[in-house]
Design a protein around this motif. Sequence first.
Motif, mmCIF file in Angstrom:
data_model
loop_
_atom_site.group_PDB
_atom_site.id
_atom_site.type_symbol
_atom_site.label_atom_id
_atom_site.label_comp_id
_atom_site.label_asym_id
_atom_site.label_seq_id
_atom_site.Cartn_x
_atom_site.Cartn_y
_atom_site.Cartn_z
ATOM 1 N N GLN A 1 0.817 -1.195 0.000
ATOM 2 C CA GLN A 1 0.000 0.000 0.000
ATOM 3 C C GLN A 1 0.859 1.256 0.000
ATOM 4 O OE1 GLN A 1 -3.467 0.179 2.435
ATOM 5 N NE2 GLN A 1 -3.620 -2.027 2.655
ATOM 6 N N SER A 2 0.493 2.183 -0.863
ATOM 7 C CA SER A 2 1.162 3.476 -0.964
ATOM 8 C C SER A 2 0.109 4.508 -1.331
ATOM 9 C CB SER A 2 2.266 3.436 -2.025
ATOM 10 O OG SER A 2 1.726 3.088 -3.300
ATOM 11 N N PRO A 3 0.391 5.786 -1.089
ATOM 12 C CA PRO A 3 -0.606 6.818 -1.389
ATOM 13 C C PRO A 3 -1.017 6.813 -2.858
ATOM 14 C CG PRO A 3 1.173 7.705 -0.037
ATOM 15 C CD PRO A 3 1.605 6.338 -0.461
ATOM 16 N N ILE A 4 -2.321 6.934 -3.090
ATOM 17 C CA ILE A 4 -2.887 6.990 -4.441
ATOM 18 C C ILE A 4 -3.541 8.349 -4.623
ATOM 19 C CG2 ILE A 4 -4.573 5.978 -6.019
ATOM 20 C CD1 ILE A 4 -2.387 4.049 -5.443
ATOM 21 N N ASP A 5 -3.099 9.114 -5.639
ATOM 22 C CA ASP A 5 -3.685 10.435 -5.866
ATOM 23 C C ASP A 5 -4.624 10.400 -7.069
ATOM 24 O OD1 ASP A 5 -2.051 10.449 -8.108
ATOM 25 O OD2 ASP A 5 -0.569 11.817 -7.244
ATOM 26 N N ASP A 6 -5.156 11.570 -7.438
ATOM 27 C CA ASP A 6 -6.141 11.622 -8.518
ATOM 28 C C ASP A 6 -5.554 11.175 -9.852
ATOM 29 O OD1 ASP A 6 -8.110 12.465 -6.821
ATOM 30 O OD2 ASP A 6 -7.884 14.609 -7.287
ATOM 31 N N ALA A 7 -4.277 11.513 -10.107
ATOM 32 C CA ALA A 7 -3.645 11.092 -11.359
ATOM 33 C C ALA A 7 -3.546 9.566 -11.409
ATOM 34 C CB ALA A 7 -2.269 11.719 -11.508
ATOM 35 N N ASP A 8 -3.177 8.947 -10.278
ATOM 36 C CA ASP A 8 -3.132 7.484 -10.214
ATOM 37 C C ASP A 8 -4.509 6.888 -10.462
ATOM 38 O OD1 ASP A 8 -0.413 7.388 -9.614
ATOM 39 O OD2 ASP A 8 -0.760 7.452 -7.456
ATOM 40 N N ARG A 9 -5.529 7.466 -9.845
ATOM 41 C CA ARG A 9 -6.892 6.947 -10.039
ATOM 42 C C ARG A 9 -7.307 7.054 -11.502
ATOM 43 N NH1 ARG A 9 -7.445 10.031 -5.244
ATOM 44 N NH2 ARG A 9 -7.530 8.678 -3.406
ATOM 45 N N GLY A 10 -6.912 8.144 -12.153
ATOM 46 C CA GLY A 10 -7.217 8.289 -13.570
ATOM 47 C C GLY A 10 -6.535 7.231 -14.411
ATOM 48 N N LEU A 11 -5.271 6.958 -14.099
ATOM 49 C CA LEU A 11 -4.540 5.917 -14.828
ATOM 50 C C LEU A 11 -5.177 4.541 -14.594
ATOM 51 C CD1 LEU A 11 -0.907 7.120 -14.074
ATOM 52 C CD2 LEU A 11 -2.034 7.127 -16.321
ATOM 53 N N LEU A 12 -5.563 4.273 -13.354
ATOM 54 C CA LEU A 12 -6.210 2.992 -13.046
ATOM 55 C C LEU A 12 -7.524 2.854 -13.806
ATOM 56 C CD1 LEU A 12 -5.559 2.812 -9.192
ATOM 57 C CD2 LEU A 12 -4.496 1.401 -10.961
ATOM 58 N N ALA A 13 -8.293 3.936 -13.893
ATOM 59 C CA ALA A 13 -9.561 3.885 -14.619
ATOM 60 C C ALA A 13 -9.329 3.566 -16.094
ATOM 61 C CB ALA A 13 -10.299 5.211 -14.462
ATOM 62 N N HIS A 14 -8.286 4.174 -16.691
ATOM 63 C CA HIS A 14 -7.971 3.911 -18.093
ATOM 64 C C HIS A 14 -7.519 2.465 -18.290
ATOM 65 C CE1 HIS A 14 -8.342 7.788 -20.230
ATOM 66 N NE2 HIS A 14 -8.067 8.328 -19.064
ATOM 67 N N LEU A 15 -6.691 1.959 -17.363
ATOM 68 C CA LEU A 15 -6.206 0.585 -17.478
ATOM 69 C C LEU A 15 -7.334 -0.423 -17.299
ATOM 70 C CD1 LEU A 15 -2.853 0.903 -15.517
ATOM 71 C CD2 LEU A 15 -3.099 0.430 -17.967
ATOM 72 N N ARG A 16 -8.323 -0.095 -16.493
ATOM 73 C CA ARG A 16 -9.467 -1.002 -16.331
ATOM 74 C C ARG A 16 -10.245 -1.125 -17.633
ATOM 75 N NH1 ARG A 16 -12.806 0.479 -10.994
ATOM 76 N NH2 ARG A 16 -13.703 -1.592 -11.368
#
Length: 292
Positions: free
Chosen positions: A150-165
């Motif tokens: 576990q490490s901090p997840i910011d909005d940019a990370d969440r955006g990347l995760l959404a695209h990868l999904r």
Amino acid sequence: MDADVFDRALLAELRRDGRATFEALAAAVGLSRPAVTARMRRLLDSGLVTIVGVVHPSVFGLTAYAHLGLTIEGPVSPVADTLAEFPEIPFLSAVAGRFSLIAEVRSADQAALAATVRRVAGLPGVRRVETGVYTEIRKDTHFPPGPYEQSPIDDADRGLLAHLRRDGRASFAELAEGVGLSTSAARSRVLRLLESGAVHVGAKVNASAWGAPVLTGFEVTLGGDPAPVVAVLEGLEQIEYLATVVGRTDLIGTAVTYDAHETLKLLEDVRAMPGVLGLEAWTHLDVRKERY
């Protein structure tokens, strides 16, 4: 659509690493790069195979998981319709066997998990709920393999995760454009997310694509250390899901097979394994919800 040995080898590699280069895939399956490219295009264009990013549930604050076997009094569909609306239930299936419905629950913590199980048990038509609380998910196309650091997840990370999904093989340039980062910044973030176990990119396959209509769930009761049995089961190609649990049983799994004879042989082989005291199986008839 029929699959040959090379298609299945390619899919096995893509399950392990959905972002593997064509060169790496070609070397792994023993084909040329153009041949692998053509097979990839055919598999993806069929719509029956997709490459997606699977995000660890802990990223969304979900840390407690359980498998529910429900016995229903009366018609199953009304209860299934109600359960399908539960946001805590990502998977729901009508089955043949001792249970009427199988459900998976993912919750924020054990208290929330217990509350959901009580809600399910209190629904009209639900006669009994038998629960297996997961201690470890060992194999699952909807769960990243390995530990999650576990490490901090910011909005940019969440955006990347959404695209990868949506598209697990999107290029770093496409990912960068989608979240407003430079290509190099997107690359470093995606690699960090992959290395930490926050997301795993792999192939998601509709079993019916390969003429494999038999989807069998099973639970195993053990008489000792589960490790030897788990090690064998998670290495079997037919096993697409495997978890250790506490509660009604010791192991819960799902197998995809190509006919009833293969299903029977697999179950008989499991029953014959040292340490296995009992096995019970059910056939999935209608997957009502699969939304992870």
